[in-house]
Design an enzyme around this catalytic site. Structure first.
Site, mmCIF file in Angstrom:
data_model
loop_
_atom_site.group_PDB
_atom_site.id
_atom_site.type_symbol
_atom_site.label_atom_id
_atom_site.label_comp_id
_atom_site.label_asym_id
_atom_site.label_seq_id
_atom_site.Cartn_x
_atom_site.Cartn_y
_atom_site.Cartn_z
ATOM 1 N N PHE A 128 0.831 -1.210 0.000
ATOM 2 C CA PHE A 128 0.000 0.000 0.000
ATOM 3 C C PHE A 128 0.862 1.255 0.000
ATOM 4 O O PHE A 128 1.680 1.456 0.892
ATOM 5 C CB PHE A 128 -0.937 0.017 1.215
ATOM 6 C CG PHE A 128 -1.969 1.111 1.135
ATOM 7 C CD1 PHE A 128 -3.134 0.931 0.418
ATOM 8 C CD2 PHE A 128 -1.748 2.334 1.749
ATOM 9 C CE1 PHE A 128 -4.083 1.954 0.319
ATOM 10 C CE2 PHE A 128 -2.689 3.358 1.659
ATOM 11 C CZ PHE A 128 -3.859 3.156 0.946
ATOM 12 N N ASP A 213 8.989 3.075 2.440
ATOM 13 C CA ASP A 213 7.765 3.815 2.732
ATOM 14 C C ASP A 213 7.450 3.674 4.219
ATOM 15 O O ASP A 213 7.043 2.612 4.680
ATOM 16 C CB ASP A 213 6.624 3.272 1.851
ATOM 17 C CG ASP A 213 5.306 4.013 2.074
ATOM 18 O OD1 ASP A 213 5.187 4.737 3.079
ATOM 19 O OD2 ASP A 213 4.391 3.860 1.238
ATOM 20 N N LYS A 242 1.354 10.330 7.834
ATOM 21 C CA LYS A 242 0.459 10.081 8.963
ATOM 22 C C LYS A 242 0.873 10.693 10.310
ATOM 23 O O LYS A 242 0.342 11.710 10.711
ATOM 24 C CB LYS A 242 0.248 8.570 9.107
ATOM 25 C CG LYS A 242 -0.505 7.987 7.901
ATOM 26 C CD LYS A 242 -0.986 6.586 8.147
ATOM 27 C CE LYS A 242 -1.974 6.132 7.095
ATOM 28 N NZ LYS A 242 -1.412 5.406 5.971
HETATM 29 C C1 LIG Z 1 -1.595 5.527 4.480
HETATM 30 C C2 LIG Z 1 -0.435 5.156 3.664
HETATM 31 C C3 LIG Z 1 -0.131 5.854 2.476
HETATM 32 C C4 LIG Z 1 -1.035 6.915 1.908
HETATM 33 O O1 LIG Z 1 -1.227 7.988 2.745
HETATM 34 P P1 LIG Z 1 -2.436 9.014 2.478
HETATM 35 O O2 LIG Z 1 -2.167 10.124 3.430
HETATM 36 O O3 LIG Z 1 -3.705 8.277 2.724
HETATM 37 O O4 LIG Z 1 -2.341 9.450 1.068
HETATM 38 C C5 LIG Z 1 1.039 5.517 1.820
HETATM 39 N N1 LIG Z 1 1.842 4.533 2.267
HETATM 40 C C6 LIG Z 1 1.561 3.844 3.381
HETATM 41 C C7 LIG Z 1 2.516 2.796 3.848
HETATM 42 C C8 LIG Z 1 0.411 4.117 4.107
HETATM 43 O O5 LIG Z 1 0.105 3.397 5.194
#
Ligand SMILES: *Cc1c(COP(=O)(O)O)cnc(C)c1O
Length: 388
Positions: A128, A213, A242
């Site tokens: 993700f 990430d 986040k």
């Molecule tokens: C939540 C998340 C994203 C995307 O973040 P948004 O603020 O929703 O665009 C990208 N990478 C990871 C690992 C995430 O958990």
């Protein structure tokens, strides 16, 4: 009738206010919130220092264009670089923007050294990285990409843990490997330290970049400021988001000096990214969550919590299959119906959220109190006993 598009499957509950680890619903119920906006509210709800920061900054200056110097952003970037592998930071507004910007940095680096054909990014299938067009095709999940074609090209995939296929998928056009250090949405799956080390070695050998990430697992969530720190591996590019805003939308890409050379004036931008209001909040969050004492406490309490969760698992092996994760990024993989488990926890006033592989995610605020953890354990234990 709701005028909101139906792209979310929302629970029939809304909240009037939050305080610390608790949310208070409009119907007057008090919930222990172990969702925290999905790893976002790192200091819980309405933290007094964050309230003060917003109050003070909002009277001074909210937004100016990146055409001007923004001292609050300079300050936060300096703190992020001094704490981590990074030499430079580029601010965005969200996780998806940060992962996309990370991809741009990788591609632009190879372009800037005269290798424009090195532009493909190798990712884990069904990982993700966000919901923008490039990010969904980077994730390579059928569910997220269905109906959103044409396909954005430039991404290759390998299966989590399949090292042979990973090596095979690297070709002369590969620019970078991009993985989550701990897969959040994917079911709280950790990439073990030895794998991270091997990944780094592989990237060095193939002269490609390593993007980790840490949008969900970063900013002290794992018990270290970054989840990869424990492995001693140094990535080239790290998108975060986040947790760094504590509830205020902030994204950022951290990068080393080598890859930063591609980011010349005008090469990338964001209207809102790094504005004074966001940066003030980011500075306050950073000062609190990156302190040694704070991290020590996250480690200590999360270890206690993990230990107790494993006790519950051992007591109810027919209900719980596995406890996953570390720090306050934890998952309970269950045997039965995930939705039912989450609903039962909620009926007992504990909020949690799903992840893939039948995992119930547990994301307390990083400053959670021991007695709140004990309360959650009691509820989880009760629900397990009912389902046993
Ligand atoms: C939540 C998340 C994203 C995307 O973040 P948004 O603020 O929703 O665009 C990208 N990478 C990871 C690992 C995430 O958990």
């Amino acid at each position: 009738m709701s005028y909101l598009a139906k792209n979310y499957n929302r629970k029939k509950i809304s909240f009037k206010y939050g305080k610390g680890s608790y949310l208070f619903s409009t119907s007057g119920k008090k919930y222990l919130d172990f969702v925290m906006g999905i790893s976002v509210n790192s200091l819980g709800h309405a933290h007094p220092k964050l309230v003060r920061t917003i109050k003070n900054q909002s009277k001074k200056l909210w937004h100016v264009s990146n055409a001007f110097q923004i001292p609050e952003g300079e300050k936060l970037a300096k703190k992020l670089c001094q704490k981590t592998f990074a030499d430079y930071v580029m601010f965005q507004n969200s996780g998806a923007e940060a992962t996309e910007a990370a991809i741009k940095v990788a591609r632009k680096y190879f372009y800037s050294i005269g290798k424009p054909n090195k532009n493909r990014i190798l990712c884990i299938k069904n990982s993700f990285h966000g919901r923008t067009l490039a990010a969904i095709f980077a994730s390579g999940s059928k569910k997220m990409t269905e109906g959103f074609g044409p396909k954005i090209s430039g991404f290759d995939h390998f299966v989590f843990g399949d090292h042979k296929s990973l090596k095979k998928k690297i070709n002369k056009n590969t620019a970078a490997i991009m993985v989550e250090t701990i897969l959040g949405e994917g079911g709280i799956k950790e990439i073990p330290d030895w794998c991270l080390k091997e990944l780094r070695k592989l990237c060095n050998k193939k002269k490609i970049l390593l993007i980790l990430d840490e949008v969900q697992c970063g900013v002290s969530r794992s018990g270290d400021f970054f989840a990869f720190e424990k492995s001693k591996v140094k990535p080239d590019i790290v998108p975060i988001a986040k947790g760094i805003g504590g509830g205020f939308p902030i994204g950022a890409v951290l990068m080393n000096k080598k890859v930063a050379q591609g980011m010349t004036p005008g090469s990338h931008g964001s209207t809102f990214g790094g504005n004074p209001l966001a940066m003030s909040v980011g500075n306050t969050v950073m000062d609190i969550v990156s302190s040694k004492k704070f991290l020590r406490n996250v480690k200590k309490l999360s270890k206690y919590f993990l230990h107790k969760l494993n006790d519950i698992k051992n007591k109810y092996p027919n209900v719980i299959k596995e406890i996953r994760g570390r720090g306050f990024l934890l998952g309970i993989q269950i045997h039965g119906d995930q939705a039912k488990f989450i609903k039962k926890l909620m009926d007992n006033r504990l909020l949690t959220i799903r992840a893939a592989e039948n995992v119930v995610r547990i994301l307390p605020p990083l400053n959670v109190k021991k007695k709140e953890l004990d309360k959650a354990l009691k509820i989880i234990n009760k629900v397990c006993s009912e389902l046993n």
